[in-house]
Design an enzyme around this catalytic site. Structure first.
Site, PDB file in Angstrom:
ATOM      1  N   VAL A   1       6.865   9.237 -12.068  1.00  0.00           N
ATOM      2  CA  VAL A   1       5.964   8.089 -12.132  1.00  0.00           C
ATOM      3  C   VAL A   1       6.548   6.894 -11.389  1.00  0.00           C
ATOM      4  O   VAL A   1       5.848   6.165 -10.687  1.00  0.00           O
ATOM      5  CB  VAL A   1       5.651   7.726 -13.601  1.00  0.00           C
ATOM      6  N   ALA A   2       7.867   6.708 -11.497  1.00  0.00           N
ATOM      7  CA  ALA A   2       8.506   5.574 -10.833  1.00  0.00           C
ATOM      8  C   ALA A   2       8.444   5.700  -9.318  1.00  0.00           C
ATOM      9  O   ALA A   2       8.429   4.699  -8.596  1.00  0.00           O
ATOM     10  CB  ALA A   2       9.960   5.464 -11.296  1.00  0.00           C
TER      11      ALA A   2
ATOM     12  N   GLU B   1       1.230   4.177  -7.400  1.00  0.00           N
ATOM     13  CA  GLU B   1      -0.161   4.387  -7.782  1.00  0.00           C
ATOM     14  C   GLU B   1      -1.118   3.388  -7.145  1.00  0.00           C
ATOM     15  O   GLU B   1      -2.287   3.689  -6.911  1.00  0.00           O
ATOM     16  CB  GLU B   1      -0.308   4.328  -9.310  1.00  0.00           C
TER      17      GLU B   1
ATOM     18  N   ASP C   1     -16.786   0.425  30.137  1.00  0.00           N
ATOM     19  CA  ASP C   1     -17.913   0.601  31.038  1.00  0.00           C
ATOM     20  C   ASP C   1     -18.111  -0.716  31.785  1.00  0.00           C
ATOM     21  O   ASP C   1     -17.621  -1.764  31.365  1.00  0.00           O
ATOM     22  CB  ASP C   1     -19.152   0.952  30.214  1.00  0.00           C
TER      23      ASP C   1
ATOM     24  N   ASP D   1     -22.320   1.472  26.486  1.00  0.00           N
ATOM     25  CA  ASP D   1     -23.599   1.097  25.897  1.00  0.00           C
ATOM     26  C   ASP D   1     -24.697   2.109  26.165  1.00  0.00           C
ATOM     27  O   ASP D   1     -25.790   1.986  25.642  1.00  0.00           O
ATOM     28  CB  ASP D   1     -24.054  -0.274  26.417  1.00  0.00           C
TER      29      ASP D   1
ATOM     30  N   ASP E   1     -22.399   7.494  27.484  1.00  0.00           N
ATOM     31  CA  ASP E   1     -21.113   7.138  26.902  1.00  0.00           C
ATOM     32  C   ASP E   1     -20.852   7.801  25.551  1.00  0.00           C
ATOM     33  O   ASP E   1     -19.719   7.775  25.064  1.00  0.00           O
ATOM     34  CB  ASP E   1     -21.032   5.612  26.709  1.00  0.00           C
TER      35      ASP E   1
ATOM     36  N   GLU F   1      12.658   0.532 -10.833  1.00  0.00           N
ATOM     37  CA  GLU F   1      11.984   1.451 -11.743  1.00  0.00           C
ATOM     38  C   GLU F   1      12.751   2.762 -11.885  1.00  0.00           C
ATOM     39  O   GLU F   1      12.716   3.397 -12.946  1.00  0.00           O
ATOM     40  CB  GLU F   1      10.561   1.727 -11.247  1.00  0.00           C
TER      41      GLU F   1
ATOM     42  N   THR G   1       0.384  -5.294 -12.711  1.00  0.00           N
ATOM     43  CA  THR G   1       0.956  -6.561 -12.250  1.00  0.00           C
ATOM     44  C   THR G   1       1.107  -6.652 -10.734  1.00  0.00           C
ATOM     45  O   THR G   1       1.018  -7.736 -10.166  1.00  0.00           O
ATOM     46  CB  THR G   1       2.334  -6.804 -12.905  1.00  0.00           C
TER      47      THR G   1
END
Length: 913
Positions: free
Chosen positions: A293-294, A298, A340, A616, A620, A685, A715
């Site tokens: 987990v450390a 997450e 272009d 455009d 293209d 951690e 946090t």
């Protein structure tokens, strides 16, 4: 009749590939089993059943559950699943469900973004008109364009959109093929033109679906419909092109798998170590879960997603709609722009930029000259209908003081000889005052050959001498070399209406020459200069004429060191093309086919360059999908280009691309900043679990699994998001583009995160943990569960570890705001969102510590006041350690720049010592 091998099984029609549309019309009509009178209704119905509707193929509907499931299987999502499972095992079902909600939310957002980018081929259908005029059963009928079949005889005229690929049988047309070929000016097509074009798309006897007739009348026989048309071929190219992952997507996947491997490996390695150190298997398993987990960040995936979403909003405010979140970052890593010309560098609006008198001298146009320009037209300036070139001539005449109402012009016209592609000129006979005047405009070589006199800027007409003729030819060549489209204008007074065109177009007086151009957008030059400053190369890839494209490129500051025509490009071996594209020169690729644009995009990709392809037009679309970043024009661009592209410029402003590069670089910098911020907390951690394992349980766990989850999902989230909104550091656009292979997680980032801020934070939080335990009389090996006094002290000590990490997070966030610059250079309080993030994490941590309901969940207890005072300097200590490191790096970088003979800027990467 056609030979038997031309007929499909069942005898109802012909395989489109079995005919050559450029063969003689007699043979083509025979092979198509039709005639100039058209098909019968019954035959047309039979062919419709064989060939199907004249429509482009549609994508099969995606199976959305599978697509959504793929998003849930992203490596970072898999890590979040692991975190949810661990939270469930730990008995905290509420947190497990919260993590699952984060996974589903991110997957849904990514799925929705992907759906928005999957409409390109369907949009091509917008280029087919609803109805077309055909001859069936010997009669002219209006039929649905979708019901056209090979062998139908089309009737085409001004304003019609061509519904299928067809061969002209009679007549002549001017066709606007810019959406298909990239040509600025209308092209001439006539049934009896000699066909010597190397490409079918340039054939003067063929017209293609999706193009528009701007002038003329013609009949044509359909030889290809639906997916077999040129438009259908481009649709097939677009469908086959797979959207590539962005650099950030690839790197995040790589980092996610790296984190997963490290977390799993460390946990697996320390599981037997904990047992060897004296832990029970249950304690060792708890230790392994905590270690996993450390090591799992997450909050990383939602933070990246939301930071990119903020970048998307920022781009929208600058005039660019981004259809994939990761495209913001891709813009920042762009090393090459393939742009272009028509409608991108230019306005796609013809304009007169130069006028010469009859002798070729630059002078203010005489009234006769401006009048001829106004009268020898058929366009309507009020409605904007007609040839763009004629609209430009009318606007120029008006600027010269000749404003002739369309109705008045047409009412005073005695005769009109329309523009003839063979003759390359147009003539009108107009009633002016009490007499008749012939006005002629056209190709200079054609008009000059019919002039006997010339009119200088002042004075009367003069005879055309050999010297004057040579001078005019020289001026025409010089104007053409600058990319201008040159027209000659002449007139002749006549006593009576000429009997024929030949009589009207003889004995002319040359009034002068006019040069037109599709002008560059005024903001493009500054944008190109900004690209060069940022180390970005700009290549022009266009279907237009090479001389014109090179002239425009030079005008906007693009190097245009070499012009490569389409056939030359097709003949280039892969190695030579790679060498050309990596030579450092800026190239103009002209007459480029859709496959050529794809080849250029692939070559740049192979050479490790992140490429943005702008465009455009219909032509293209495949390249826009294949490039790392397809950029389409929103206002003047086609639906096809807009749907195929990843970014759409709502203002058609090339300069917006530069703003996008700056925004992308800022976003990428900020992604690194919050990754640095998140990674820095892994050390404080992980250290408590290592201490627990290595002591054999003599030192109780200084931090619980639930407290880690509260940090990773609570946090640290808002400060990380606030770092994603950090302003750009000074000098951002003076860096070179970063390398494609450069990882978002560099060695320097890991050194700062783990070696400096992580170690300092880990030492500080363990100092607070032991201070509280020792003050309560704890000694190594003492029972902190059975002894009520020590148990309460232990809860306070783990709370101090938790709060210590939170306090260190504030210092980490302060340090992470810059990669190189000092904090004072960006302003200590300039990021208001980060200040709010500090307040949130302190309030969230206070709730976990002081709210009785949350105390029971997270195992916390209010610490003594002296412990809180001990933690107050933690933020400053963590920030100061990193600030000293960055200051040392700035000094070394400054010395290196002074010692470098050429000076210059450092590469975009994060490799400062």
């Amino acid at each position: 009749m056609a030979h038997s091998h031309h007929v499909r099984p069942g005898g109802a029609g012909l395989a489109p590939a079995a005919v050559d549309p450029r063969e003689s019309t007699t043979r083509l009509l025979r092979d198509l089993r039709t005639a100039v009178e058209g098909l019968t209704a019954r035959e047309a119905q039979r062919r419709f059943e064989v060939h199907g509707p004249n429509a482009l193929p549609h994508h099969a509907a995606r199976q959305w559950p599978a697509a959504l499931l793929r998003q849930c299987a992203h490596p970072l999502a898999l890590l979040l699943w692991v975190a949810a499972a661990l939270a469930w095992i730990a008995g905290t079902h509420e947190l497990a469900w919260a993590i699952v909600a984060v996974i589903v939310l991110n997957a849904a957002l990514a799925f929705w973004q992907e759906e928005q980018a999957e409409q390109a081929v369907e949009a091509l259908g917008e280029y087919l008109p609803q109805h077309s005029r055909v001859r069936r059963d010997g009669l002219v009928q209006s039929v649905l364009a979708a019901e056209l079949v090979p062998g139908d005889v089309l009737l085409l005229g001004e304003g019609d959109r061509v519904p299928a690929d067809a061969r002209l049988l009679s007549g002549a047309l001017e066709v606007d093929a810019s959406a298909l070929t990239g040509e600025s000016s209308p092209v001439q097509r006539a049934a009896d033109f000699p066909d010597v074009a190397r490409r079918a798309v340039d054939s003067p006897v063929l017209v293609f679906s999706g193009t528009v007739c701007t002038a003329g009348v013609a009949e044509a026989v359909v030889y290809a419909t639906g997916r077999h048309t040129e438009l259908g071929r481009i649709a097939a190219l677009s469908a086959r092109v797979r959207l590539a992952q962005s650099p950030l997507e690839r790197q995040v996947r790589r980092v996610a798998w790296l984190i997963a491997a490290v977390a799993t490996g460390v946990a697996a390695a320390f599981l037997p170590l904990g047992v060897f150190a004296g832990l029970t298997w249950a304690q060792a398993f708890l230790f392994a879960i905590g270690l996993l987990v450390a090591n799992v960040p997450e909050g990383l995936l939602p933070t990246i997603t939301l930071a990119l979403a903020a970048g998307v909003r920022g781009m929208a405010q600058r005039g660019a709609l981004v259809k994939r979140l990761s495209a913001v970052e891709t813009l920042g890593s762009t090393a090459v722009i393939c742009t272009d010309k028509t409608g991108t560098l230019t306005r796609n609006v013809m304009r007169v930029v130069e006028a010469r008198d009859g002798r070729g001298a630059e002078a203010a146009p005489r009234e006769e000259f401006a009048t001829a320009l106004a009268r020898c037209t058929t366009a309507d300036e009020r409605t904007g209908a007609g040839d763009p070139m004629e609209l430009a001539l009318l606007a120029f005449a008006r600027s010269c003081g000749v404003a002739l109402h369309t109705g008045q012009r047409d009412a005073q016209r005695a005769r009109l000889f329309r523009f003839d592609p063979h003759l390359k000129r147009m003539t009108t006979v107009d009633r002016v005052g009490s007499g008749l005047v012939v006005h002629v405009k056209g190709a200079p070589e054609e008009v000059l050959a019919r002039c006997s006199t010339i009119l200088p800027a002042t004075g009367g007409a003069q005879p055309v001498t050999a010297q004057a003729h040579a001078r005019a030819v020289e001026v025409v060549g010089e104007m053409a070399d600058r990319g201008l489209r040159v027209l000659a204008v002449a007139r002749r007074d006549v006593a009576e209406e000429p009997p024929d065109r030949g009589a009207a177009e003889s004995g002319l007086c040359l009034l002068g020459l006019v040069g037109l151009i599709d002008p560059p957008r005024p903001e493009v030059a500054a944008a190109v200069a900004a690209c060069h400053s940022a180390g970005v190369r700009v290549h022009v890839v266009t279907g237009d004429n090479g001389r014109t494209a090179a002239a425009i490129a030079h005008q906007v500051g693009i190097g245009a060191h070499r012009v490569v025509e389409g056939p030359e490009l097709d003949a280039l071996p892969e190695a030579e093309l790679d060498e050309l594209l990596t030579s450092g020169q800026e190239i103009v690729f002209s007459r480029a086919a859709p496959e050529s644009k794809l080849r250029i995009a692939d070559a740049l990709h192979h050479c490790g360059r992140v490429v943005a392809m702008t465009g455009d037009g219909v032509n293209d679309a495949p390249a826009l999908r294949r490039a790392d970043l397809g950029v389409a024009m929103g206002a003047s661009g086609t639906d096809v280009a807009r749907e195929a592209a990843t970014v759409v410029l709502t203002d058609d402003n090339f300069a917006t691309i530069v703003s996008g590069i700056e925004e992308g670089r800022r976003v990428y910098d900020n992604v690194r900043k919050f990754i640095l911020y998140i990674f820095a907390h892994a050390v404080p951690e992980v250290l408590p679990f290592l201490l627990f394992a290595l002591s054999g349980g003599a030192v109780p766990l200084p931090l619980t699994v639930l407290q880690i989850l509260a940090i990773d999902l609570g946090t640290e989230t808002l400060p990380a998001l606030a770092l994603g909104r950090e302003r750009a550091e000074p000098g951002l656009m003076n860096r070179s583009p970063r390398r494609r292979a450069e990882s978002v997680v560099s060695r320097r980032l890991l050194l700062r995160a783990w070696g400096i801020m992580g170690v300092v934070s880990g030492v500080l939080v363990l100092l607070g943990f032991f201070a509280v335990l020792l003050a309560a009389g704890w000694r190594p090996g003492a029972d902190v569960v059975g002894d009520p006094v020590l148990h309460e002290a232990y809860r306070q000590a783990t709370t101090v570890t938790f709060l210590g990490i939170v306090f260190c997070q504030i210092g980490t966030a302060m340090a992470s705001r810059t990669q190189r610059a000092a904090l004072r250079d960006v302003g200590v309080t300039s990021n208001k969102l980060l200040l709010g993030g500090y307040a949130f994490e302190l309030g969230f941590a206070a709730a976990i510590v002081y709210a009785p309901a949350l105390q029971a969940v997270f195992g916390t207890a209010p610490p003594p006041a002296w412990a809180l005072a001990l933690m107050v300097p933690f933020p400053v200590l963590v920030w100061a350690a990193d600030e000293l490191y960055r200051a040392r790096g700035r000094r070394r970088s400054a010395r290196a720049d002074r010692s470098h003979p050429l000076g210059g800027t450092r590469a975009f990467g994060d490799e400062m010592p």
